[in-house]
Write a protein that holds these residues in place. Structure first.
Motif, PDB file in Angstrom:
ATOM      1  N   ARG A   1     -11.684 -10.709 -13.434  1.00  0.00           N
ATOM      2  CA  ARG A   1     -10.219 -10.770 -13.348  1.00  0.00           C
ATOM      3  C   ARG A   1      -9.698  -9.553 -12.605  1.00  0.00           C
ATOM      4  N   PHE A   2      -8.672  -9.785 -11.772  1.00  0.00           N
ATOM      5  CA  PHE A   2      -7.930  -8.696 -11.121  1.00  0.00           C
ATOM      6  C   PHE A   2      -6.500  -8.835 -11.580  1.00  0.00           C
ATOM      7  N   GLY A   3      -6.040  -7.994 -12.448  1.00  0.00           N
ATOM      8  CA  GLY A   3      -4.660  -8.150 -12.922  1.00  0.00           C
ATOM      9  C   GLY A   3      -4.484  -9.535 -13.502  1.00  0.00           C
ATOM     10  N   THR A   4      -3.628 -10.339 -12.861  1.00  0.00           N
ATOM     11  CA  THR A   4      -3.419 -11.694 -13.380  1.00  0.00           C
ATOM     12  C   THR A   4      -4.319 -12.720 -12.694  1.00  0.00           C
ATOM     13  N   ALA A   5      -4.900 -12.346 -11.547  1.00  0.00           N
ATOM     14  CA  ALA A   5      -5.755 -13.303 -10.842  1.00  0.00           C
ATOM     15  C   ALA A   5      -7.134 -13.367 -11.514  1.00  0.00           C
ATOM     16  N   VAL A   6      -7.635 -14.589 -11.680  1.00  0.00           N
ATOM     17  CA  VAL A   6      -8.973 -14.755 -12.269  1.00  0.00           C
ATOM     18  C   VAL A   6      -9.849 -15.490 -11.259  1.00  0.00           C
ATOM     19  N   PRO A   7     -10.394 -14.770 -10.295  1.00  0.00           N
ATOM     20  CA  PRO A   7     -11.143 -15.433  -9.231  1.00  0.00           C
ATOM     21  C   PRO A   7     -12.512 -15.971  -9.670  1.00  0.00           C
ATOM     22  N   ALA A   8     -12.981 -15.608 -10.864  1.00  0.00           N
ATOM     23  CA  ALA A   8     -14.193 -16.248 -11.388  1.00  0.00           C
ATOM     24  C   ALA A   8     -13.998 -16.438 -12.881  1.00  0.00           C
TER      25      ALA A   8
ATOM     26  N   GLY B   1     -12.927 -24.410  -0.851  1.00  0.00           N
ATOM     27  CA  GLY B   1     -11.838 -24.331  -1.816  1.00  0.00           C
ATOM     28  C   GLY B   1     -10.614 -23.732  -1.185  1.00  0.00           C
ATOM     29  N   PRO B   2      -9.465 -23.964  -1.794  1.00  0.00           N
ATOM     30  CA  PRO B   2      -8.226 -23.447  -1.207  1.00  0.00           C
ATOM     31  C   PRO B   2      -8.203 -21.927  -1.251  1.00  0.00           C
ATOM     32  N   SER B   3      -7.278 -21.397  -0.507  1.00  0.00           N
ATOM     33  CA  SER B   3      -7.104 -19.958  -0.457  1.00  0.00           C
ATOM     34  C   SER B   3      -6.836 -19.410  -1.857  1.00  0.00           C
ATOM     35  N   GLY B   4      -7.517 -18.358  -2.206  1.00  0.00           N
ATOM     36  CA  GLY B   4      -7.293 -17.740  -3.515  1.00  0.00           C
ATOM     37  C   GLY B   4      -8.104 -18.355  -4.631  1.00  0.00           C
ATOM     38  N   SER B   5      -8.987 -19.301  -4.306  1.00  0.00           N
ATOM     39  CA  SER B   5      -9.732 -19.960  -5.381  1.00  0.00           C
ATOM     40  C   SER B   5     -10.918 -19.118  -5.863  1.00  0.00           C
ATOM     41  N   GLY B   6     -11.226 -18.040  -5.173  1.00  0.00           N
ATOM     42  CA  GLY B   6     -12.267 -17.137  -5.661  1.00  0.00           C
ATOM     43  C   GLY B   6     -13.565 -17.172  -4.881  1.00  0.00           C
ATOM     44  N   LYS B   7     -13.576 -17.855  -3.745  1.00  0.00           N
ATOM     45  CA  LYS B   7     -14.798 -17.977  -2.960  1.00  0.00           C
ATOM     46  C   LYS B   7     -15.338 -16.599  -2.555  1.00  0.00           C
ATOM     47  N   SER B   8     -14.458 -15.822  -1.959  1.00  0.00           N
ATOM     48  CA  SER B   8     -14.910 -14.510  -1.484  1.00  0.00           C
ATOM     49  C   SER B   8     -15.339 -13.637  -2.645  1.00  0.00           C
ATOM     50  N   THR B   9     -14.614 -13.701  -3.728  1.00  0.00           N
ATOM     51  CA  THR B   9     -14.947 -12.847  -4.867  1.00  0.00           C
ATOM     52  C   THR B   9     -16.341 -13.172  -5.384  1.00  0.00           C
ATOM     53  N   ILE B  10     -16.665 -14.448  -5.476  1.00  0.00           N
ATOM     54  CA  ILE B  10     -17.987 -14.821  -5.963  1.00  0.00           C
ATOM     55  C   ILE B  10     -19.070 -14.345  -4.997  1.00  0.00           C
TER      56      ILE B  10
ATOM     57  N   ASP C   1     -19.174 -15.288   4.848  1.00  0.00           N
ATOM     58  CA  ASP C   1     -17.805 -15.495   4.375  1.00  0.00           C
ATOM     59  C   ASP C   1     -16.907 -15.945   5.527  1.00  0.00           C
ATOM     60  N   GLU C   2     -16.651 -17.223   5.598  1.00  0.00           N
ATOM     61  CA  GLU C   2     -15.827 -17.811   6.659  1.00  0.00           C
ATOM     62  C   GLU C   2     -16.154 -17.203   8.011  1.00  0.00           C
ATOM     63  N   PRO C   3     -17.413 -17.280   8.402  1.00  0.00           N
ATOM     64  CA  PRO C   3     -17.797 -16.553   9.617  1.00  0.00           C
ATOM     65  C   PRO C   3     -17.190 -17.134  10.875  1.00  0.00           C
TER      66      PRO C   3
HETATM   67  N1  LIG Z   1      -9.468  -6.393  -5.044  1.00  0.00           N
HETATM   68  C1  LIG Z   1      -8.573  -7.268  -5.525  1.00  0.00           C
HETATM   69  N2  LIG Z   1      -7.511  -6.818  -6.224  1.00  0.00           N
HETATM   70  C2  LIG Z   1      -6.605  -7.681  -6.725  1.00  0.00           C
HETATM   71  N3  LIG Z   1      -6.666  -9.010  -6.582  1.00  0.00           N
HETATM   72  C3  LIG Z   1      -7.709  -9.523  -5.903  1.00  0.00           C
HETATM   73  C4  LIG Z   1      -8.702  -8.679  -5.324  1.00  0.00           C
HETATM   74  N4  LIG Z   1      -9.623  -9.458  -4.696  1.00  0.00           N
HETATM   75  C5  LIG Z   1      -9.197 -10.719  -4.868  1.00  0.00           C
HETATM   76  N5  LIG Z   1      -8.054 -10.761  -5.594  1.00  0.00           N
HETATM   77  C6  LIG Z   1      -7.312 -11.976  -5.990  1.00  0.00           C
HETATM   78  O1  LIG Z   1      -8.225 -12.872  -6.530  1.00  0.00           O
HETATM   79  C7  LIG Z   1      -7.944 -14.193  -6.106  1.00  0.00           C
HETATM   80  C8  LIG Z   1      -9.153 -14.785  -5.431  1.00  0.00           C
HETATM   81  O2  LIG Z   1      -9.403 -14.086  -4.232  1.00  0.00           O
HETATM   82  P1  LIG Z   1     -10.551 -14.469  -3.207  1.00  0.00           P
HETATM   83  O3  LIG Z   1     -10.456 -13.522  -2.078  1.00  0.00           O
HETATM   84  O4  LIG Z   1     -11.839 -14.526  -3.917  1.00  0.00           O
HETATM   85  O5  LIG Z   1     -10.132 -15.907  -2.741  1.00  0.00           O
HETATM   86  P2  LIG Z   1     -10.755 -16.836  -1.625  1.00  0.00           P
HETATM   87  O6  LIG Z   1     -11.140 -18.077  -2.300  1.00  0.00           O
HETATM   88  O7  LIG Z   1     -11.794 -16.110  -0.872  1.00  0.00           O
HETATM   89  O8  LIG Z   1      -9.485 -17.085  -0.713  1.00  0.00           O
HETATM   90  P3  LIG Z   1      -9.353 -17.169   0.892  1.00  0.00           P
HETATM   91  O9  LIG Z   1      -9.728 -18.543   1.295  1.00  0.00           O
HETATM   92  O10 LIG Z   1      -7.895 -16.940   1.119  1.00  0.00           O
HETATM   93  O11 LIG Z   1     -10.234 -16.118   1.479  1.00  0.00           O
HETATM   94  C9  LIG Z   1      -6.711 -14.110  -5.233  1.00  0.00           C
HETATM   95  O12 LIG Z   1      -5.600 -14.409  -6.012  1.00  0.00           O
HETATM   96  C10 LIG Z   1      -6.672 -12.672  -4.808  1.00  0.00           C
HETATM   97  O13 LIG Z   1      -5.353 -12.255  -4.588  1.00  0.00           O
END
Ligand SMILES: Nc1ncnc2c1ncn2[C@@H]1O[C@H](COP(=O)(O)OP(=O)(O)OP(=O)(O)O)[C@@H](O)[C@H]1O
Ligand SMILES: Nc1ncnc2c1ncn2[C@@H]1O[C@H](COP(=O)(O)OP(=O)(O)OP(=O)(O)O)[C@@H](O)[C@H]1O
Ligand SMILES: NCCCCNCCCN
Ligand SMILES: [Mg+2]
Ligand SMILES: [Mg+2]
Lengths: 263, 356, 353, 291, 353
Positions: E14-21, E38-47, E160-162
């Protein structure tokens, strides 16, 4: 990147890091201590109380005059230098001659202070310009300009010109676009440049003294006193006031930003 | 200009910013500008810095007439415009034309400067650490190795060293006040040798630093100015100003009238008024009291006679200083030479000493 | 109907060795949705920027609304422009961004406020006025950029790859939105994209650019179905360019490919290229429906699954490969020999590049 | 409607005039300086001439040694200052909370409000034989006698230079560190390089533009310094600034000019080297427009 | 075959209120081309970043090659990663960039040189070694990034979205290239994209993510044809989600839509959503080929030309709209009433989101 729970080694490393910062600050602030002590010491204290040296500031017309001139020059330098630096940075961007313009602006840094002072003085003489607040300011502006320019350029380095183009297409001419769009975006750099300029002005002695003409600054006065008759406690008091006022201002800023962050 | 006389001064000539007496007498204001005493500071200001147009008077340590007059930067003094000049018997006594003292105010038989301060220098020491000392030899005495400070000035330190070397027949020197390049080289070689032995703690420059060296007892023997000793004593340190058997180094400050072709007769008259004022008793007493130098013969008397302006304590101090400097002049010594014949060699050799 | 709102005449522009506009002429009609398509570096942005006044042509003229504007600075052209990266002012909030261009129109504060609200609702951002730019998603930023550009009621709106930074879903939504806005406002749109589907879906006319000049300028359907040169043909996914031979026979043009022949409509084109274009989806599996169709035997070399459709890589008798597209499922497999036919109308004569 | 020509003219005026003014104000005095270095000194007068006399005096006397020493002190103190300023800038860029960065940077510049002479002179109270440090050391029984090398020594000069100029160097380094994309470091991590090697192979090279700006700030400060050497240097510590002032004491303007011209020349060579070895684009970023 | 090279177990971040995983678990097999969509913000990059060690999970574990790597720093994981903006070191030339990771492998200078050449030729950049980064086009930069990541022979390559910054043409070329490289090197690829076509074309398996968890993870064909929920269905272009009713009759599941009925295979799914997915290209115009097909009457409301195909907006009897895709030309026009049928196999039961 999230830091995992610190291990003891990391905690030690952290301690080292902050210890280093503290040590440097101690070295930077250590020379502030003797002036503060001296401002409260000396014969006059027995006569006039703890703050006698502070009152003495106002009894020394030369010092008061010097303070006034220093403030005036400081204000001029802190305003004019960033503006000039901004114009130069803009010209550099407009004409894309970075080496030439940057080289030119950096030149005054490379001339030893006395020589720059003398050369400027002779130059003024050739032009028929008499020494005044103006000549002192010009000399200091040229000294501060390279610093200010480098600072402004670093900020402009991340300002995207597309914003200006967007403003043009929306009907703003160059001046309006600059004023309404670029300026607000690079404000920080201008403030930084102004701060740099003010600090350099406050520390400049040797160039200034050559073109001072009929006026003292705190610096030229102090340097002359230092050499020939010794520094009066009033000078130490003045320095103490400066430090205290600045640190208080800074503490104020911290409190205000903290408060602004809360909601 | 505009009813103000501008005086460039090294700090000694500032009566604490109080020019009310002059203003009351002439209606003119005084603008005092602090400048350095080094020839570079003085000449830069006048030659390059436009000081010629700004300053009416420049009050510095005398002896600079040769470069200043040859470059047309100062004017010949007309003594008739200063009633107090004639009243200053010290001039005839110590600085008369033809005597070595004249070199501090005149050049080539012409008067260019008004003497504002007179003094005889030797050196200071801490008797608690050194015992009584009566010779410049203390500078080079291995007993004080590492606790000696010299002044960063070839015409004082160089000359005092020469006095010592000549008196002790260590080096052949014709005139310690005006050495030949060869003599100079020998003097500097001697200094360098001592420097390398670690004899000197530092080469000081600046009044504030000098006082600090004495009060902190960083050094025991110091080539210095007497007022530093006064200040150090005020701070409770036991310091003596030596009476060396080789004699004192005598000198005077001079106020020059800056050569400004644009100055009106009226302004020139005002400048003379100020010079006259500076030759006067109140100003002399004030400067002696504040700065610790002898000024003019009326100073002590005036202070004693004006208790509303000078406290008893101050008046006594002024009288004591006056008396002591006169004593020193009576004992004698050599006159400092601020502009020796081979001044460039002095400078170059001094560079060699400092860089060694 | 020829009421050009914009006339470009012989525009020429060079940057060092790059020549992004080379004797470029073009008319855009009032209210038209005009799209420029072309590979990277072909000069699309430069031409757009010249129309906006952000670059001045070395030669040639730009006439807007009948007035020569070639040397008029951008702030006096009264155009709107949406930049590729939006260029939303970071120091202003959404409302202030949209209102930025209104100062020049002399609208009162109250009028401006109403107009901003109106535009925000047009782009679906009601109530976003006070928002900070940093709080917007990419799609929202893009809509702010459009609202800002439309606010002063420009007669022409220039859009430089406005959707390229968006993900596919928002992108499709925004395409619909843009078309809507175009229809509702009647503004002339000049649109730059490198996405062929976007160009075909949205535009009234499409110009395909290469090296500072356009190769073809036509309606989407026309340009898609009848590309003029191999360059244009290659530009559209699914189009095969094959080596073929042309003969004239009885005043008609006959094309022969891998031993098969068909009479084609040369559409007045130069036959010297020896190239023939066939769109993959026009390949019919099975016997020809009419004698005039071209009929061929081919072997399936590979089948690529592409989601919406599959690609069949067909090897012809002369060794050339033809990619056919089929959206329906079929039972054909790699290695099968199939009989295919193409309607004569879908055999497109190409001119040399 | 304004014509394009008028606009261009206005631009040339608004941007060109300040640049022209600055150019005149810089090149005018500099030209005078260079010219004077070729003049002849006869007594107290200087005669316009084209003679290498001043250069010969400079290069054949003790002054050239002073020059090299100055250069050495400037170079070595710049290295020393970088070794301090870089970690500080790094800490401010990477470890200090963003909201406190401004204040932290400011904290390093507050001492500059106190007069330079007083600040420098203060060290004698702290480091002297009876100063605070020696008293403390002896009070704690760590030493029997005062440490002489604390003051009027190389140590003191370097300390004075470092406290005087090092803080100026933090800002540009911080700027370039905080401007580099974190992804470069992350890319290096994923490629198997730990923190140390990543710093060495990626972070450091990418921050070199800032380091160079900082080096210029520190170098010119130390190179032109005259007060620190006089106040803290002890037995006649000579730097170029002192030597030039000294030559002016005998009104030898040509010699002072020759030394200065020589110094400018050496510095310009260093600057050209900077321009040559470092892509200005890294420093100027978007100022250089599209690539 | 279950030889997982990577096992993610209950990852939570979790990042603040965002729960990317959010309790994310997943296995990736050795040599697999695994894609996250997945849509933007769904957590792909975070995983992806957690796998790389650039973020540490709040909970859960990451096992690579059988070893728990959850808290191991990135430099000890021996993975390769291609960043979205490439992150090629600007201070190094092409060869130096590629060689960067070789220091750690202890290869000699000569070996490293050979390996760099080998990789540059693998990505089609022979002879580029001495080039400056600034002189490369986007596509070339991307290939340098891949070569650099592959150089130390990582067992897993994270991407990551190369391709997102590339234009369509280069993009398609790069897709082919990536697939080639995957096949030639045998490296496991974990790929993030927001381009559905890219995901479907390239992958062995695709996971569709929503809000930090995956909704479905299957082969491209499976996920494309049988999306599990409306979320997944909406994610693929051309898929219609319709309200329908489900009944059980004689042990079979019958769906009824706009008055028509058909027996469907529920594929073991929960029927409570009342949603049915029909892909546009599976709509057959004309009478049903088999009785088990669903047959409907519909009116053509609009036809959108999309280049490769056209979309027919069909209004059903119950007022719902069905978009059918047809790549062949037809003579149908807006307003026509048409008879359509859909094979029962193409009626996809959806679970609730
Ligand atoms: N370092 C961080 N600090 C705060 N919030 C973060 C951080 N990294 C990611 N987030 C939040 O976590 C959520 C998931 O982010 P992530 O980058 O994993 O999404 P994504 O699926 O890769 O999206 P995109 O397709 O736009 O790249 C988003 O709401 C993002 O704002
Ligand atoms: N200001 C400039 N300075 C130098 N070259 C330029 C400039 N602007 C454009 N060019 C060059 O002109 C050519 C055309 O550029 P332009 O931006 O118009 O292409 P484009 O069609 O918009 O490409 P893209 O699809 O990549 O945006 C390119 O080779 C480009 O490098
Ligand atoms: N105290 C101030 C005056 C100058 C000092 N004189 C030094 C000795 C003689 N030159
Ligand atoms: Mg473009
Ligand atoms: Mg992402």
């Amino acid at each position: 990147m999230t830091v995992p729970a610190p291990t003891s080694a990391q905690r030690a490393a952290n301690g080292l890091v902050w210890g280093f910062v503290a040590l440097v600050l101690v070295f930077l602030y250590a020379p502030m201590v003797p002036p503060v002590l001296r401002s409260f010491a000396g014969a006059s204290v027995e006569n006039g109380g703890l703050f006698a040296s502070y009152r003495a500031i106002f009894d020394d017309p030369l010092l008061i005059g010097g303070i006034w001139n220093t403030v005036m020059i400081g204000a001029i330098v802190a305003v004019v230098t960033p503006v000039l630096a901004l114009a130069i940075a803009q010209a550099l961007r407009e004409w894309q001659k970075p080496r030439l313009i940057l080289g030119l602006v950096l030149l005054p840094l490379f001339v030893p202070g006395v020589s720059m002072g003398v050369a400027m003085a002779v130059f003024f003489k050739v032009l028929g310009v008499e020494p005044s607040l103006l000549t002192m300011s010009v000399v200091q502006i040229l000294w501060a300009l390279p610093f200010a320019t480098l600072v402004i350029m670093t900020v402009m380095a991340s300002f995207d010109e597309t914003y200006l183009e967007a403003a043009y297409v929306l009907g703003s001419n160059r001046f309006a676009a600059f004023w309404k769009v670029e300026l607000p975006c690079i404000r920080q750099g201008l403030f930084g440049a102004a701060a740099f300029s003010l600090i350099l002005s406050f520390n400049e002695t040797i160039r200034t003294s050559i073109v001072q003409g009929g006026r003292n600054t705190v610096q030229t006065y102090l340097w002359s006193q230092y050499q020939q008759v010794g520094l009066s406690p009033a000078l130490y008091a003045l320095m103490t006031l400066l430090i205290v006022a600045t640190l208080a201002l800074m503490a104020g800023i911290v409190v205000v930003t903290r408060r602004r962050q809360l909601p | 200009a505009d009813g103000t006389v501008t005086i460039a001064d090294i700090g000694v000539g500032d009566p604490g910013g109080d020019w009310t007496k002059f203003k009351a007498a002439t209606g003119k204001d005084v603008n005092l500008v602090s400048i350095g005493n080094a020839p570079s500071a003085v000449v830069n200001q006048l030659l390059a810095g436009g000081g010629q147009k700004t300053f009416d008077i420049i009050n510095i340590v005398g002896g600079m007439q040769k470069p200043l007059a040859e470059a047309d930067l100062i004017e010949v003094i007309d003594t008739s415009k200063m009633p107090n000049f004639a009243k200053n018997t010290y001039i005839d006594t110590y600085l008369a034309e033809g005597s070595p003292g004249f070199d501090f105010i005149g050049y080539d038989g012409t008067l260019y400067g008004v003497p504002t301060v007179l003094q005889a220098d030797s050196f200071g020491y801490l008797p608690d650490k050194t015992g009584e000392i009566d010779s410049y030899g203390a500078f080079f005495d291995p007993k004080f190795k590492g606790f000696v400070a010299l002044e960063d000035n070839y015409t004082t330190t160089g000359q005092k060293t020469a006095l010592y070397l000549k008196a002790n027949k260590l080096v052949d020197i014709e005139d310690p006040a005006d050495m030949t390049p060869e003599e100079l080289k020998n003097v500097i070689d001697f200094l360098i040798e001592k420097k390398k032995e670690g004899q000197f703690r530092l080469i000081w420059s600046g009044f504030e630093q000098g006082v600090n060296l004495l009060t902190s007892q960083e050094i025991y023997v110091m080539d210095c100015w007497e007022p530093m000793v006064f200040v150090a004593r005020d701070k409770g340190v036991n310091v003596e100003y030596a009476s060396p058997k080789e004699g004192y180094l005598l000198w005077a400050m001079a106020a020059y009238l800056v050569n400004n072709p644009d100055r009106s007769d009226e302004e020139t008259a005002a400048a003379y008024d100020l010079l006259n004022f500076m030759l006067g008793p109140w100003y002399g007493a004030k400067i002696t009291g504040m700065r610790g130098y002898m000024t003019n013969p009326m100073a002590a008397e005036y202070a004693a006679a004006h208790p509303e302006e000078f406290s008893k304590e101050e008046a006594d101090k002024i009288a004591a200083i006056d008396a002591r400097v006169k004593d020193k002049f009576a004992y004698g010594g050599t006159w400092q030479n601020r502009w020796p014949t081979h001044v460039e060699a002095y400078e170059e050799e001094w560079q060699r000493f400092k860089a060694a | 109907m020829s009421d050009p709102i914009l006339e470009l005449r012989g525009l020429h522009k060079r940057f060092g060795t790059a020549v992004p506009a080379d004797d470029f002429s073009m008319d855009v009609d009032r209210g038209e949705f005009f799209t420029m398509l072309g590979p990277s570096g072909s000069g699309k942005s430069t031409i757009l920027r010249m129309i906006a006044g952000l670059e001045y042509p070395d030669r040639g003229s730009i006439v807007i609304n009948g007035r020569d504007m070639t040397r008029v600075p951008p702030w006096d052209r009264h155009l709107g422009m949406v930049f590729q990266n939006y260029a939303i002012f970071p120091h202003l909030n959404v409302g202030e961004n949209v209102a930025y261009g209104l100062r020049k129109t002399g609208s009162s504060k109250a009028d401006a406020r109403i107009r901003v609200e109106e535009l925000l609702s047009l782009v679906g951002l009601e109530g976003f006025g006070k928002r900070n730019i940093a709080q917007l998603s990419g799609g929202e930023q893009q809509r702010v950029a459009i609202a800002r550009a439309l606010a002063p009621n420009p007669s022409i709106l220039l859009l430089d790859e406005p959707l390229s930074a968006l993900d596919e879903k928002i992108r499709r939504e925004m395409q619909d939105e843009l078309r809507n806005i175009h229809q509702r406002t009647g503004t002339t749109f000049i649109y730059v994209t490198h996405d062929q589907e976007e160009a075909l879906t949205m535009s009234d006319r499409v110009a395909v650019l290469n090296a500072g000049a356009y190769v073809q300028c036509d309606t989407p359907k026309e340009i898609f179905r009848y590309p003029r040169t191999p360059f244009v043909a290659h530009f559209f996914r699914g189009c095969n360019v094959l080596k073929a031979e042309y003969h004239r026979r009885d005043g008609k043009v006959v094309v022969s490919l891998a031993g098969a022949e068909a009479v084609v409509d040369p559409r007045g084109r130069d036959l010297s290229s020896g190239c023939l274009a066939i769109r993959g989806e026009t390949v019919h599996f099975g016997p020809p429906a009419a004698a005039s169709n071209m009929a061929l035997n081919a072997t399936i070399e590979a089948i690529t699954y592409r989601g919406l459709y599959s690609n069949y890589h067909l090897k012809l008798a002369d060794g050339q490969t033809l990619e056919a597209t089929l959206s329906q499922r079929s039972s054909m497999a790699v290695g099968d020999t199939v009989y295919i036919s193409i309607h004569a109308d879908n055999l497109v004569v190409l001119e040399p590049d | 409607m304004k014509s394009i020509r008028f606009d261009a003219l206005l631009r040339v005026l608004v941007l060109g005039l300040p640049l022209l003014l600055v150019a005149i104000l810089i090149l005018g005095p500099l030209g005078i300086m260079v010219a004077v270095s070729f003049w002849k000194k006869t007594g107290f007068a200087m005669v316009p001439d084209v003679t290498w006399h001043a250069y010969a005096t400079f290069l054949s006397g003790v002054r050239i040694e002073v020059f090299w020493r100055s250069l050495w002190v400037a170079v070595s103190s710049t290295v020393l200052m970088l070794l301090i300023a870089y970690p500080l800038a790094y800490i401010v860029a990477k470890k200090v909370r963003p909201t406190l960065v401004g204040v932290t940077l400011f904290l390093f510049s507050v001492p500059f409000l106190v007069n330079f002479i007083i600040r420098t002179f203060s060290w004698s109270d702290i480091l002297g034989r009876s100063g605070f440090v020696n008293s403390a050391l002896m009070g704690l029984g760590l030493t029997d006698a005062p440490l002489d090398w604390l003051l009027y020594s190389d140590f003191a000069v370097y300390l004075g230079l470092v406290t005087a100029y090092m803080p100026f160097m933090i800002f540009p380094i911080w700027l370039s560190l905080s401007g580099t994309d974190k992804r470069y470091e992350q890319a290096s991590w994923v490629l198997g390089e730990g923190r140390l090697m990543t710093f060495w192979r990626v972070t450091l090279p990418l921050s070199l533009p800032g380091v160079f700006a900082a080096a210029i700030f520190g170098f010119v400060g130390a190179f032109g310094e005259f007060a620190v050497s006089v106040i803290l240097g002890g037995t006649g510590y000579q730097l170029l600034g002192n030597s030039i002032i000294s030559s002016l004491n005998v009104i030898n303007y040509p010699l002072a000019s020759a030394m200065s011209t020589f110094a400018v020349l050496v510095m310009l060579i260093l600057l050209v080297a900077w321009f040559f070895f470092f892509d200005l684009r890294l420093f100027l970023g978007k100022i250089m427009g599209r690539q």
